[in-house]
Enzyme design. Structure first.
Site, PDB file in Angstrom:
ATOM      1  N   HIS A  18      -0.535  12.379  -5.068  1.00  0.00           N
ATOM      2  CA  HIS A  18      -1.988  12.246  -4.904  1.00  0.00           C
ATOM      3  C   HIS A  18      -2.395  12.826  -3.551  1.00  0.00           C
ATOM      4  O   HIS A  18      -1.559  13.328  -2.795  1.00  0.00           O
ATOM      5  CB  HIS A  18      -2.438  10.789  -5.086  1.00  0.00           C
ATOM      6  N   HIS A  21      -0.454  12.035  -0.349  1.00  0.00           N
ATOM      7  CA  HIS A  21       0.754  12.829  -0.110  1.00  0.00           C
ATOM      8  C   HIS A  21       0.371  14.248   0.334  1.00  0.00           C
ATOM      9  O   HIS A  21       0.984  14.821   1.231  1.00  0.00           O
ATOM     10  CB  HIS A  21       1.593  12.947  -1.387  1.00  0.00           C
ATOM     11  N   CYS A 128       7.877  -7.149   0.370  1.00  0.00           N
ATOM     12  CA  CYS A 128       6.836  -6.434  -0.379  1.00  0.00           C
ATOM     13  C   CYS A 128       7.507  -5.273  -1.105  1.00  0.00           C
ATOM     14  O   CYS A 128       8.012  -4.351  -0.471  1.00  0.00           O
ATOM     15  CB  CYS A 128       5.734  -5.926   0.533  1.00  0.00           C
ATOM     16  N   CYS A 131       5.783  -1.745  -0.442  1.00  0.00           N
ATOM     17  CA  CYS A 131       6.159  -1.049   0.805  1.00  0.00           C
ATOM     18  C   CYS A 131       7.666  -0.945   0.956  1.00  0.00           C
ATOM     19  O   CYS A 131       8.139  -0.280   1.863  1.00  0.00           O
ATOM     20  CB  CYS A 131       5.656  -1.800   2.035  1.00  0.00           C
ATOM     21  N   CYS A 145       0.709  -8.909   1.324  1.00  0.00           N
ATOM     22  CA  CYS A 145       0.876  -7.728   2.180  1.00  0.00           C
ATOM     23  C   CYS A 145      -0.473  -7.021   2.229  1.00  0.00           C
ATOM     24  O   CYS A 145      -1.060  -6.741   1.182  1.00  0.00           O
ATOM     25  CB  CYS A 145       1.926  -6.800   1.553  1.00  0.00           C
ATOM     26  N   HIS A 148      -0.784  -4.073  -0.016  1.00  0.00           N
ATOM     27  CA  HIS A 148      -0.657  -4.296  -1.469  1.00  0.00           C
ATOM     28  C   HIS A 148      -1.228  -5.656  -1.839  1.00  0.00           C
ATOM     29  O   HIS A 148      -0.505  -6.553  -2.283  1.00  0.00           O
ATOM     30  CB  HIS A 148       0.814  -4.173  -1.903  1.00  0.00           C
ATOM     31  N   LYS A 293     -10.944   1.960  -1.125  1.00  0.00           N
ATOM     32  CA  LYS A 293      -9.509   2.176  -1.083  1.00  0.00           C
ATOM     33  C   LYS A 293      -9.121   2.951  -2.338  1.00  0.00           C
ATOM     34  O   LYS A 293      -9.620   2.659  -3.426  1.00  0.00           O
ATOM     35  CB  LYS A 293      -8.825   0.796  -1.077  1.00  0.00           C
ATOM     36  N   LYS A 296      -5.460   3.311  -8.531  1.00  0.00           N
ATOM     37  CA  LYS A 296      -5.492   3.688  -9.952  1.00  0.00           C
ATOM     38  C   LYS A 296      -6.516   2.850 -10.698  1.00  0.00           C
ATOM     39  O   LYS A 296      -7.241   3.360 -11.536  1.00  0.00           O
ATOM     40  CB  LYS A 296      -4.105   3.438 -10.557  1.00  0.00           C
TER      41      LYS A 296
HETATM   42  N1  MSP Z   1       8.934   6.685   1.042  1.00  0.00           N
HETATM   43  C1  MSP Z   1       8.183   6.284   2.152  1.00  0.00           C
HETATM   44  C2  MSP Z   1       8.355   7.253   3.300  1.00  0.00           C
HETATM   45  C3  MSP Z   1       9.764   7.424   3.748  1.00  0.00           C
HETATM   46  S1  MSP Z   1       9.873   8.651   4.971  1.00  0.00           S
HETATM   47  C4  MSP Z   1      11.370   8.505   5.588  1.00  0.00           C
HETATM   48  C5  MSP Z   1       6.714   6.227   1.770  1.00  0.00           C
HETATM   49  N2  MSP Z   1       6.393   6.885   0.676  1.00  0.00           N
HETATM   50  S2  MSP Z   1       4.938   6.931   0.041  1.00  0.00           S
HETATM   51  O1  MSP Z   1       5.012   7.690  -1.170  1.00  0.00           O
HETATM   52  O2  MSP Z   1       4.381   5.637  -0.046  1.00  0.00           O
HETATM   53  O3  MSP Z   1       4.197   7.806   1.076  1.00  0.00           O
HETATM   54  C6  MSP Z   1       2.997   7.621   1.335  1.00  0.00           C
HETATM   55  C7  MSP Z   1       2.509   8.585   2.389  1.00  0.00           C
HETATM   56  O4  MSP Z   1       1.212   8.941   2.000  1.00  0.00           O
HETATM   57  C8  MSP Z   1       2.455   7.920   3.751  1.00  0.00           C
HETATM   58  O5  MSP Z   1       2.613   8.821   4.810  1.00  0.00           O
HETATM   59  C9  MSP Z   1       1.049   7.385   3.742  1.00  0.00           C
HETATM   60  O6  MSP Z   1       0.530   7.252   5.031  1.00  0.00           O
HETATM   61  C10 MSP Z   1       0.315   8.449   2.950  1.00  0.00           C
HETATM   62  N3  MSP Z   1      -0.846   7.876   2.281  1.00  0.00           N
HETATM   63  C11 MSP Z   1      -0.914   7.193   1.104  1.00  0.00           C
HETATM   64  N4  MSP Z   1      -2.201   6.802   0.896  1.00  0.00           N
HETATM   65  C12 MSP Z   1      -2.960   7.202   1.923  1.00  0.00           C
HETATM   66  C13 MSP Z   1      -4.300   7.119   2.250  1.00  0.00           C
HETATM   67  N5  MSP Z   1      -5.184   6.514   1.482  1.00  0.00           N
HETATM   68  N6  MSP Z   1      -4.698   7.713   3.410  1.00  0.00           N
HETATM   69  C14 MSP Z   1      -3.840   8.424   4.201  1.00  0.00           C
HETATM   70  N7  MSP Z   1      -2.563   8.528   3.907  1.00  0.00           N
HETATM   71  C15 MSP Z   1      -2.075   7.838   2.826  1.00  0.00           C
HETATM   72  O7  MSP Z   1       5.961   5.581   2.469  1.00  0.00           O
END
Ligand code: MSP
Length: 468
Positions: A18, A21, A128, A131, A145, A148, A293, A296
């Site tokens: 999304h 990422h 959690c 996370c 959390c 979440h 926020k 889905k």
């Molecule tokens: N797997 C771990 C990272 C391990 S790195 C050694 C992880 N994965 S994640 O799929 O949850 O990654 C999410 C990433 O997308 C994070 O950097 C997070 O900050 C970012 N974001 C997810 N939703 C977001 C927003 N709404 N806004 C900004 N960034 C967001 O965490």
């Protein structure tokens, strides 16, 4: 600077990609492209990847009746496709299920164990699964959390190996306070140091009940805690003979939610294994979508392919990084992006380019634009600070100025009146402006920039950024 190593977090594959990422990944790609131009392609390493172990992934796989590996094999291509669509030119894609990653993790963990930083104890508390994180009372908001709120934290009691994180407090304070490891933006550095000063507890290093993970080399009945496994992906990327020289990382780009892991836990782990720490970690902010926020259930998740479909990859990259300052929280909406696309790109830059090219073609002139030293200096400063927002403000004002210049000088009249000398000067001036605008845009819009630079040598009609 003789080499530059930049990373993105490796994403959980329990979900398809999304905009959250995409945001970090596009930023890292812009940074990598910038450094490649500055110090040479071969001196830059840019890694991305997927985080494939742990409870969350195992559960997602079970829900669809697949083995975890089978499941992750199906999701990973979706991430690769999203990055291809967004023109992400990474050097290495690390999957934590790769054999060579497993080998690195076991080697490093074995070393930390031998050095006496690991002991066995019982973990009892909340976890959690969203996370993949152990929660303390301080982390909780209304018993949940904060990241979440719809998920009940899971009570857990099991034998774990623990990592003596608390022994590293003074070391960590020293490296962060003295910027031996830079935490950016500055406000985030203060936050981490503040939290660190309050105290540091040892953390679980392994899981007894989680089978989907990398077994500990000294006790195969336990798997490595998924965050420890994941963080080590950065190290795995530099274990080949060719890439060893890239260690330590120059820049880890992460969201603010995972900064603690990438500063405190990561640097302590590396120290315990006698590995040099990264040079800097930059945390960007969190964004909402349409003021809410992103989730889905609210149906407001923006996918990378939505952006590419609507605006094209290059415009999407620019729009993502210029909406609000990198490092701060903000808001995205497709509607706002469309308004900006039309104003800044279609009417602004598209119009400027079309007018200059049409005139040059009609007058059979071939402008010879030069680099502006002043703009170039500002460009380096902004990109090294990851200040994409100020760069976009500068771009907007340049585009506006040159469009106004054309409105005022009305070169098409000069053409009618055959005032060729004056026309030549006007065109030379404005095409130089255009050329430099595209130099600033190069890491965001690599293909369009190349096209404009080549075509300026022999201008023909051109139509960039059609109105939406
Ligand atoms: N797997 C771990 C990272 C391990 S790195 C050694 C992880 N994965 S994640 O799929 O949850 O990654 C999410 C990433 O997308 C994070 O950097 C997070 O900050 C970012 N974001 C997810 N939703 C977001 C927003 N709404 N806004 C900004 N960034 C967001 O965490």
């Amino acid at each position: 600077m003789s080499k530059f190593f930049v990373t993105t977090p490796i994403y959980y594959v329990n979900d398809v990609p999304h905009i959250g990422h995409a945001y970090t990944t596009v930023a890292a790609d812009v940074v990598a492209r910038y450094w490649r131009t500055k110090i040479g392609q071969e001196n830059v390493l840019f890694t991305v990847g997927t985080d494939e172990h742990g409870v969350k992934i195992a559960q997602s796989a079970r829900k669809v009746g697949l083995t975890p590996k089978h499941y992750t094999d199906q999701i990973v291509p979706k991430f690769k496709k999203a990055w291809r669509d967004l023109k992400i030119d990474y050097d290495i894609f690390i999957r934590t299920t790769d054999q060579h990653h497993k080998k690195t993790v076991q080697e490093v963990l074995g070393k930390i164990y031998q050095k006496g930083y690991i002991y066995k104890a019982t973990y009892e508390g909340l976890y959690c699964e969203g996370c993949e994180r152990f929660l303390t009372d301080e982390d909780l908001e209304d018993g949940k959390c904060p990241l979440h709120p719809n998920k009940q934290p899971v009570y857990q009691k099991e034998k774990n190996y623990f990592f003596k994180l608390s022994s590293f407090k003074d070391y960590l304070l020293d490296i962060f306070e003295k910027d031996k490891v830079q935490i950016r933006p500055r406000a985030r550095k203060k936050e981490i140091i503040g939290k660190l000063k309050k105290g540091l507890q040892d953390i679980s290093f392994s899981r007894e009940s989680v089978k989907w993970g990398i077994p500990l080399p000294w006790d195969k009945s336990q798997t490595a805690y998924v965050w420890i496994d994941a963080l080590l992906n950065y190290y795995t990327a530099t274990r080949s003979a060719k890439n060893k020289r890239f260690w330590p990382p120059d820049l880890h780009l992460v969201g603010k939610d995972i900064l603690w892991f990438h500063t405190v836990i990561w640097c302590a782990l590396l120290k315990a294994a006698d590995i040099n720490p990264p040079k800097s970690i930059f945390a960007h902010g969190f964004f909402t979508v349409n003021g809410q926020k992103m989730s889905k259930s609210l149906g407001n998740v923006i996918k990378p392919q939505d952006l590419v479909k609507q605006f094209g990859a290059e415009a999407a990259r620019y729009l993502l990084l210029s909406e609000f300052p990198f490092g701060q929280d903000g808001d995205f909406s497709l509607k706002k992006m469309k308004t900006r696309y039309n104003a800044e790109l279609a009417n602004g830059l598209g119009n400027l380019t079309a007018r200059i090219f049409m005139l040059a073609q009609k007058a059979s002139l071939r402008p010879k634009p030069k680099k502006s030293k002043t703009l170039e200096k500002t460009y380096h400063r902004y990109l090294q600070k990851l200040d994409f927002y100020s760069l976009s403000k500068l771009l907007r004002s340049e585009i506006k100025n040159y469009n106004q210049y054309l409105d005022k000088t009305q070169p098409w009249k000069l053409l009618e009146e055959e005032k060729m000398n004056k026309l030549k000067k006007t065109l030379q001036y404005s095409s130089e402006g255009l050329y430099n605008i595209f130099l600033l845009l190069a890491p965001f819009m690599p293909k369009t920039t190349r096209e404009i630079q080549t075509k300026l040598q022999k201008p023909t009609k051109i139509h960039l950024f059609p109105r939406k």
